[in-house]
Motif scaffolding. Structure first.
Motif, PDB file in Angstrom:
ATOM      1  N   LEU A  63       0.845  -1.187   0.000  1.00 38.71           N
ATOM      2  CA  LEU A  63       0.000   0.000   0.000  1.00 38.71           C
ATOM      3  C   LEU A  63       0.887   1.246   0.000  1.00 38.71           C
ATOM      4  CD1 LEU A  63      -2.821  -0.878   2.570  1.00 38.71           C
ATOM      5  CD2 LEU A  63      -2.907  -0.993   0.074  1.00 38.71           C
ATOM      6  N   ASP A  64       0.583   2.169  -0.892  1.00 36.87           N
ATOM      7  CA  ASP A  64       1.360   3.406  -0.951  1.00 36.87           C
ATOM      8  C   ASP A  64       0.985   4.357   0.176  1.00 36.87           C
ATOM      9  OD1 ASP A  64       2.845   2.976  -3.482  1.00 36.87           O
ATOM     10  OD2 ASP A  64       0.835   2.924  -4.340  1.00 36.87           O
ATOM     11  N   ILE A  65      -0.302   4.443   0.482  1.00 40.49           N
ATOM     12  CA  ILE A  65      -0.805   5.390   1.476  1.00 40.49           C
ATOM     13  C   ILE A  65      -1.945   4.742   2.252  1.00 40.49           C
ATOM     14  CG2 ILE A  65      -1.984   7.622   1.830  1.00 40.49           C
ATOM     15  CD1 ILE A  65      -0.750   8.519  -0.873  1.00 40.49           C
ATOM     16  N   CYS A  66      -2.014   5.007   3.538  1.00 41.16           N
ATOM     17  CA  CYS A  66      -3.249   4.769   4.275  1.00 41.16           C
ATOM     18  C   CYS A  66      -3.644   6.084   4.935  1.00 41.16           C
ATOM     19  CB  CYS A  66      -3.132   3.636   5.288  1.00 41.16           C
ATOM     20  SG  CYS A  66      -2.126   3.982   6.730  1.00 41.16           S
ATOM     21  N   VAL A  67      -4.935   6.330   4.971  1.00 38.81           N
ATOM     22  CA  VAL A  67      -5.471   7.524   5.617  1.00 38.81           C
ATOM     23  C   VAL A  67      -6.253   7.054   6.832  1.00 38.81           C
ATOM     24  CG1 VAL A  67      -6.852   9.615   5.348  1.00 38.81           C
ATOM     25  CG2 VAL A  67      -5.707   8.617   3.344  1.00 38.81           C
ATOM     26  N   LEU A  68      -5.826   7.468   8.017  1.00 46.09           N
ATOM     27  CA  LEU A  68      -6.417   6.993   9.259  1.00 46.09           C
ATOM     28  C   LEU A  68      -6.940   8.153  10.088  1.00 46.09           C
ATOM     29  CD1 LEU A  68      -3.645   4.432  10.321  1.00 46.09           C
ATOM     30  CD2 LEU A  68      -5.863   3.896   9.280  1.00 46.09           C
ATOM     31  N   GLY A  69      -7.986   7.903  10.855  1.00 43.92           N
ATOM     32  CA  GLY A  69      -8.423   8.850  11.859  1.00 43.92           C
ATOM     33  C   GLY A  69      -7.551   8.711  13.099  1.00 43.92           C
ATOM     34  N   ALA A  70      -7.698   9.619  14.048  1.00 43.77           N
ATOM     35  CA  ALA A  70      -6.869   9.544  15.251  1.00 43.77           C
ATOM     36  C   ALA A  70      -7.508  10.284  16.414  1.00 43.77           C
ATOM     37  CB  ALA A  70      -5.482  10.110  14.982  1.00 43.77           C
ATOM     38  N   TYR A  71      -7.222   9.779  17.616  1.00 47.32           N
ATOM     39  CA  TYR A  71      -7.520  10.527  18.834  1.00 47.32           C
ATOM     40  C   TYR A  71      -6.381  11.489  19.151  1.00 47.32           C
ATOM     41  CZ  TYR A  71     -11.128   6.988  19.724  1.00 47.32           C
ATOM     42  OH  TYR A  71     -12.221   6.171  19.616  1.00 47.32           O
ATOM     43  N   GLN A  72      -5.149  11.034  18.900  1.00 50.98           N
ATOM     44  CA  GLN A  72      -3.967  11.855  19.161  1.00 50.98           C
ATOM     45  C   GLN A  72      -2.849  11.471  18.197  1.00 50.98           C
ATOM     46  OE1 GLN A  72      -3.057  10.794  23.250  1.00 50.98           O
ATOM     47  NE2 GLN A  72      -4.016  12.651  24.044  1.00 50.98           N
TER      48      GLN A  72
ATOM     49  N   GLU B 132     -10.028  16.186  13.415  1.00 51.56           N
ATOM     50  CA  GLU B 132     -10.220  17.550  13.872  1.00 51.56           C
ATOM     51  C   GLU B 132      -8.991  17.976  14.683  1.00 51.56           C
ATOM     52  OE1 GLU B 132     -13.074  15.627  13.851  1.00 51.56           O
ATOM     53  OE2 GLU B 132     -14.293  16.862  12.516  1.00 51.56           O
ATOM     54  N   HIS B 133      -8.691  19.258  14.637  1.00 49.45           N
ATOM     55  CA  HIS B 133      -7.508  19.768  15.337  1.00 49.45           C
ATOM     56  C   HIS B 133      -7.675  19.668  16.849  1.00 49.45           C
ATOM     57  CE1 HIS B 133      -3.778  22.077  14.470  1.00 49.45           C
ATOM     58  NE2 HIS B 133      -3.914  22.457  15.721  1.00 49.45           N
ATOM     59  N   LEU B 134      -8.896  19.885  17.315  1.00 44.12           N
ATOM     60  CA  LEU B 134      -9.193  19.885  18.746  1.00 44.12           C
ATOM     61  C   LEU B 134     -10.198  18.801  19.099  1.00 44.12           C
ATOM     62  CD1 LEU B 134      -9.634  23.744  19.270  1.00 44.12           C
ATOM     63  CD2 LEU B 134      -7.546  22.390  19.609  1.00 44.12           C
ATOM     64  N   SER B 135     -10.096  18.301  20.309  1.00 43.32           N
ATOM     65  CA  SER B 135     -11.071  17.334  20.806  1.00 43.32           C
ATOM     66  C   SER B 135     -12.380  18.049  21.139  1.00 43.32           C
ATOM     67  CB  SER B 135     -10.522  16.649  22.064  1.00 43.32           C
ATOM     68  OG  SER B 135     -10.500  17.578  23.146  1.00 43.32           O
ATOM     69  N   LYS B 136     -13.395  17.283  21.488  1.00 45.78           N
ATOM     70  CA  LYS B 136     -14.686  17.868  21.857  1.00 45.78           C
ATOM     71  C   LYS B 136     -14.558  18.759  23.092  1.00 45.78           C
ATOM     72  CE  LYS B 136     -17.467  14.136  19.858  1.00 45.78           C
ATOM     73  NZ  LYS B 136     -18.412  13.029  20.125  1.00 45.78           N
ATOM     74  N   LYS B 137     -13.535  18.516  23.905  1.00 46.83           N
ATOM     75  CA  LYS B 137     -13.306  19.331  25.105  1.00 46.83           C
ATOM     76  C   LYS B 137     -12.385  20.516  24.824  1.00 46.83           C
ATOM     77  CE  LYS B 137     -14.042  15.517  28.353  1.00 46.83           C
ATOM     78  NZ  LYS B 137     -13.453  14.722  29.471  1.00 46.83           N
ATOM     79  N   GLY B 138     -11.967  20.659  23.559  1.00 47.55           N
ATOM     80  CA  GLY B 138     -11.137  21.795  23.195  1.00 47.55           C
ATOM     81  C   GLY B 138      -9.649  21.590  23.362  1.00 47.55           C
ATOM     82  N   ALA B 139      -9.226  20.352  23.605  1.00 43.15           N
ATOM     83  CA  ALA B 139      -7.796  20.055  23.770  1.00 43.15           C
ATOM     84  C   ALA B 139      -7.164  19.727  22.425  1.00 43.15           C
ATOM     85  CB  ALA B 139      -7.614  18.887  24.733  1.00 43.15           C
ATOM     86  N   SER B 140      -5.910  20.095  22.258  1.00 37.85           N
ATOM     87  CA  SER B 140      -5.189  19.780  21.031  1.00 37.85           C
ATOM     88  C   SER B 140      -5.021  18.272  20.895  1.00 37.85           C
ATOM     89  CB  SER B 140      -3.816  20.454  21.043  1.00 37.85           C
ATOM     90  OG  SER B 140      -3.048  20.033  19.924  1.00 37.85           O
ATOM     91  N   LYS B 141      -5.269  17.772  19.685  1.00 40.18           N
ATOM     92  CA  LYS B 141      -5.035  16.352  19.413  1.00 40.18           C
ATOM     93  C   LYS B 141      -3.594  16.093  18.967  1.00 40.18           C
ATOM     94  CE  LYS B 141      -9.732  14.936  18.161  1.00 40.18           C
ATOM     95  NZ  LYS B 141     -10.513  14.211  17.131  1.00 40.18           N
TER      96      LYS B 141
ATOM     97  N   GLN C 241      -0.641  28.248  16.301  1.00 38.79           N
ATOM     98  CA  GLN C 241       0.237  27.794  17.378  1.00 38.79           C
ATOM     99  C   GLN C 241      -0.482  27.797  18.727  1.00 38.79           C
ATOM    100  OE1 GLN C 241       3.972  26.720  17.596  1.00 38.79           O
ATOM    101  NE2 GLN C 241       2.497  25.935  19.076  1.00 38.79           N
ATOM    102  N   LYS C 242      -1.331  28.792  18.959  1.00 41.54           N
ATOM    103  CA  LYS C 242      -2.026  28.906  20.242  1.00 41.54           C
ATOM    104  C   LYS C 242      -2.934  27.714  20.527  1.00 41.54           C
ATOM    105  CE  LYS C 242      -2.116  33.987  20.355  1.00 41.54           C
ATOM    106  NZ  LYS C 242      -3.001  35.183  20.247  1.00 41.54           N
ATOM    107  N   VAL C 243      -3.463  27.099  19.473  1.00 45.09           N
ATOM    108  CA  VAL C 243      -4.409  25.986  19.673  1.00 45.09           C
ATOM    109  C   VAL C 243      -3.755  24.621  19.437  1.00 45.09           C
ATOM    110  CG1 VAL C 243      -6.428  27.377  19.166  1.00 45.09           C
ATOM    111  CG2 VAL C 243      -5.271  26.171  17.301  1.00 45.09           C
ATOM    112  N   THR C 244      -2.432  24.614  19.320  1.00 44.25           N
ATOM    113  CA  THR C 244      -1.707  23.369  19.052  1.00 44.25           C
ATOM    114  C   THR C 244      -0.810  23.040  20.240  1.00 44.25           C
ATOM    115  OG1 THR C 244      -1.698  23.930  16.695  1.00 44.25           O
ATOM    116  CG2 THR C 244      -0.234  22.159  17.392  1.00 44.25           C
ATOM    117  N   GLY C 245      -0.820  21.788  20.643  1.00 39.23           N
ATOM    118  CA  GLY C 245      -0.137  21.387  21.867  1.00 39.23           C
ATOM    119  C   GLY C 245       1.364  21.191  21.762  1.00 39.23           C
ATOM    120  N   VAL C 246       1.944  21.418  20.597  1.00 35.07           N
ATOM    121  CA  VAL C 246       3.394  21.292  20.419  1.00 35.07           C
ATOM    122  C   VAL C 246       3.902  22.521  19.657  1.00 35.07           C
ATOM    123  CG1 VAL C 246       3.242  18.764  20.331  1.00 35.07           C
ATOM    124  CG2 VAL C 246       3.264  20.067  18.198  1.00 35.07           C
TER     125      VAL C 246
END
Length: 212
Positions: free
Chosen positions: A98-107, A146-155, A202-207
């Motif tokens: 497989l050349d690419i896989c596209v996956l969802g993520a919690y983090q 999504e960039h943020l979780s439902k609680k507003g935390a950076s993924k 940057q403000k909404v990203t955890g790294v």
């Protein structure tokens, strides 16, 4: 702060899948990418339940109950498509075909660790499926979330706090705000997808993000 819709995210991911690629679209959000692949490209979609050559989602009323992807969603089959044994499907993944896989993520961690199968909650249902095989077997791993979780935390985090699917396996992250690559120098922002500045992202990203 308004990000892209899920359909817009799928369109953006589809733009980066090259002609001739063999691609697995993970369960959930990534399956939408199939509906936006450019018609002038031949992209061969794979599903771990034993399909090669899937097409877009069928029109309402045209679903075939015997033709589903690994997430049990109805799919279509393009001319030349094929069915095969589940074990053969995983042999394709584990064999590096497989050349690419596209996956969802919690983090996703800043070094590309992936957590996408469980939150670790006591009542969580273990459902790793083929994610571990895909994360390590595909030549490139794209994460769509999504960039943020439902609680507003950076993924996007320094270290994953959820159970790990694969270590240092993610190459690129697509969120509703930006496209980022995991590189030796860190998380490199390739494109901001909405009307916001690098500083706002940057403000909404955890790294710490890196300019290209």
């Amino acid at each position: 702060m308004k990000g892209l819709t899920r359909e817009q995210m799928a369109q953006r991911v589809a733009q980066d899948i090259p002609d001739g690629a063999f691609v697995n679209l993970g369960i959930g959000l990534p399956t939408r990418v199939a509906n936006y692949l450019p018609p002038d490209r031949e992209v061969i979609l794979h599903s771990e339940n034993g399909i090669l050559g899937m097409g877009p989602t069928p029109d309402p009323g045209a679903e075939d109950p015997d033709l589903i992807n690994a997430g049990k969603q109805p799919v279509t089959l393009l001319p030349g498509g094929a069915f095969f044994h589940h074990a053969d499907s995983f042999a394709m993944i584990r064999g590096g075909h497989l050349d690419i896989c596209v996956l969802g993520a919690y983090q996703v961690s800043q070094r590309g660790d992936l957590a996408n199968w469980s939150t670790g909650a006591p009542d969580a249902i273990p459902a790793v499926g083929g994610a571990m095989d895909l994360a390590l077997g595909a030549k490139q791993v794209f994460v769509m979330m999504e960039h943020l979780s439902k609680k507003g935390a950076s993924k996007i985090v320094p270290e994953c706090s959820y159970p790990i699917t694969g270590m240092a396996c993610v190459n690129r992250i697509y969120t509703d705000l930006a496209v980022m690559d995991i590189c030796a120098q860190g998380v490199v922002v390739r494109e901001i997808l909405v009307d916001m500045s690098f500083a706002d992202l940057q403000k909404v990203t955890g790294v710490t993000l890196v300019r290209p």
